[in-house]
Design a protein around this motif. Structure first.
Motif, PDB file in Angstrom:
ATOM      1  N   MET A   1       0.848  -1.174   0.000  1.00  9.97           N
ATOM      2  CA  MET A   1       0.000   0.000   0.000  1.00  9.97           C
ATOM      3  C   MET A   1       0.892   1.235   0.000  1.00  9.97           C
ATOM      4  SD  MET A   1      -2.901   1.305   2.708  1.00  9.97           S
ATOM      5  CE  MET A   1      -3.526  -0.332   2.905  1.00  9.97           C
ATOM      6  N   ARG A   2       0.393   2.306  -0.609  1.00  7.01           N
ATOM      7  CA  ARG A   2       1.115   3.584  -0.606  1.00  7.01           C
ATOM      8  C   ARG A   2       0.127   4.732  -0.490  1.00  7.01           C
ATOM      9  NH1 ARG A   2       0.827   6.722  -5.046  1.00  7.01           N
ATOM     10  NH2 ARG A   2      -0.127   5.809  -6.880  1.00  7.01           N
ATOM     11  N   TYR A   3       0.567   5.802   0.088  1.00  7.93           N
ATOM     12  CA  TYR A   3      -0.238   7.014   0.172  1.00  7.93           C
ATOM     13  C   TYR A   3      -0.335   7.613  -1.222  1.00  7.93           C
ATOM     14  CZ  TYR A   3      -1.590  11.765   1.284  1.00  7.93           C
ATOM     15  OH  TYR A   3      -2.236  12.963   1.321  1.00  7.93           O
ATOM     16  N   ALA A   4      -1.530   7.999  -1.657  1.00  4.39           N
ATOM     17  CA  ALA A   4      -1.718   8.507  -3.008  1.00  4.39           C
ATOM     18  C   ALA A   4      -1.900  10.019  -3.061  1.00  4.39           C
ATOM     19  CB  ALA A   4      -2.906   7.818  -3.674  1.00  4.39           C
ATOM     20  N   CYS A   5      -2.768  10.588  -2.215  1.00  4.38           N
ATOM     21  CA  CYS A   5      -2.956  12.041  -2.236  1.00  4.38           C
ATOM     22  C   CYS A   5      -3.921  12.464  -1.138  1.00  4.38           C
ATOM     23  CB  CYS A   5      -3.459  12.524  -3.596  1.00  4.38           C
ATOM     24  SG  CYS A   5      -5.208  12.223  -3.926  1.00  4.38           S
ATOM     25  N   THR A   6      -4.047  13.762  -0.987  1.00  2.00           N
ATOM     26  CA  THR A   6      -5.037  14.358  -0.101  1.00  2.00           C
ATOM     27  C   THR A   6      -6.160  14.892  -0.967  1.00  2.00           C
ATOM     28  OG1 THR A   6      -3.350  14.965   1.510  1.00  2.00           O
ATOM     29  CG2 THR A   6      -5.423  16.185   1.597  1.00  2.00           C
ATOM     30  N   LEU A   7      -7.396  14.651  -0.555  1.00  2.00           N
ATOM     31  CA  LEU A   7      -8.561  15.136  -1.283  1.00  2.00           C
ATOM     32  C   LEU A   7      -9.333  16.088  -0.391  1.00  2.00           C
ATOM     33  CD1 LEU A   7     -10.958  13.242  -3.529  1.00  2.00           C
ATOM     34  CD2 LEU A   7     -11.917  14.480  -1.596  1.00  2.00           C
ATOM     35  N   ILE A   8      -9.670  17.246  -0.926  1.00  2.00           N
ATOM     36  CA  ILE A   8     -10.501  18.198  -0.187  1.00  2.00           C
ATOM     37  C   ILE A   8     -11.732  18.521  -1.023  1.00  2.00           C
ATOM     38  CG2 ILE A   8      -8.602  19.190   1.150  1.00  2.00           C
ATOM     39  CD1 ILE A   8      -8.611  21.565  -0.812  1.00  2.00           C
ATOM     40  N   THR A   9     -12.825  18.833  -0.348  1.00  2.00           N
ATOM     41  CA  THR A   9     -14.052  19.196  -1.053  1.00  2.00           C
ATOM     42  C   THR A   9     -14.078  20.696  -1.314  1.00  2.00           C
ATOM     43  OG1 THR A   9     -15.278  19.449   1.010  1.00  2.00           O
ATOM     44  CG2 THR A   9     -15.360  17.290  -0.048  1.00  2.00           C
ATOM     45  N   VAL A  10     -14.674  21.051  -2.445  1.00  2.00           N
ATOM     46  CA  VAL A  10     -14.760  22.461  -2.831  1.00  2.00           C
ATOM     47  C   VAL A  10     -16.162  22.771  -3.342  1.00  2.00           C
ATOM     48  CG1 VAL A  10     -12.296  22.569  -3.379  1.00  2.00           C
ATOM     49  CG2 VAL A  10     -13.921  22.064  -5.196  1.00  2.00           C
ATOM     50  N   ARG A  11     -16.595  23.991  -3.112  1.00  2.00           N
ATOM     51  CA  ARG A  11     -17.919  24.421  -3.561  1.00  2.00           C
ATOM     52  C   ARG A  11     -17.916  24.847  -5.026  1.00  2.00           C
ATOM     53  NH1 ARG A  11     -17.443  26.805   1.605  1.00  2.00           N
ATOM     54  NH2 ARG A  11     -18.893  25.912   3.093  1.00  2.00           N
ATOM     55  N   ASP A  12     -16.829  25.468  -5.462  1.00  3.14           N
ATOM     56  CA  ASP A  12     -16.737  26.015  -6.816  1.00  3.14           C
ATOM     57  C   ASP A  12     -15.426  25.527  -7.428  1.00  3.14           C
ATOM     58  OD1 ASP A  12     -16.178  27.672  -9.059  1.00  3.14           O
ATOM     59  OD2 ASP A  12     -17.276  29.353  -8.192  1.00  3.14           O
TER      60      ASP A  12
END
Length: 135
Positions: A1-12
């Motif tokens: 397993m490896r860390y892939a990325c950070t995901l954040i939610t956005v309105r626009d």
């Protein structure tokens, strides 16, 4: 397993892509509309699509907050601070400051109130100290 990325939610999505590109220099790697992968392992997801993924009501989805930050480093902190000052609508968490170990940092919010920290690279701190006469 490896860390892939950070995901954040956005309105626009369009506004967030401009912000991360224009101010922080990230490039779009893949654009799937509701999901965009940027360089440096950051992904943006529209809030609307995120709600369907995690199956939670609107009241349980709270963008932003003050318990998490995305951290970036700048080689030339003075140039970045000038760029930040000129960027319209930036809301600061705090003004630029120096930590006790000498590293200069600034924290501000992205358009969805996620905290962004930009810190001076430690190599730049060491050069600044050396140029100032420290050994």
């Amino acid at each position: 397993m490896r860390y892939a990325c950070t995901l954040i939610t956005v309105r626009d999505m369009a506004r967030s892509k401009r912000f991360y590109h224009d101010l922080l220099g990230l490039e779009v790697i893949a654009d799937f509309g509701a999901n965009v992968t940027l360089s440096d392992c950051l992904a943006l997801q529209t809030l609307e699509s995120w709600k369907t993924f995690i199956e939670k009501p609107d009241a349980e989805i709270i963008p932003g907050g003050n318990a998490f930050e995305l951290y970036f480093e700048a080689t030339d902190m003075d140039s970045f601070l000038k760029k930040l000052t000129a960027y319209p609508g930036v809301e600061y968490v705090h003004p630029p400051k120096a930590h006790s170990w000498g590293q200069r940092v600034v924290r501000f919010y992205d358009p969805d109130r996620h905290i962004i920290e930009v810190g001076e690279e430690m190599a730049a701190v060491a050069r600044r100290f050396y140029d100032g006469g420290m050994t």
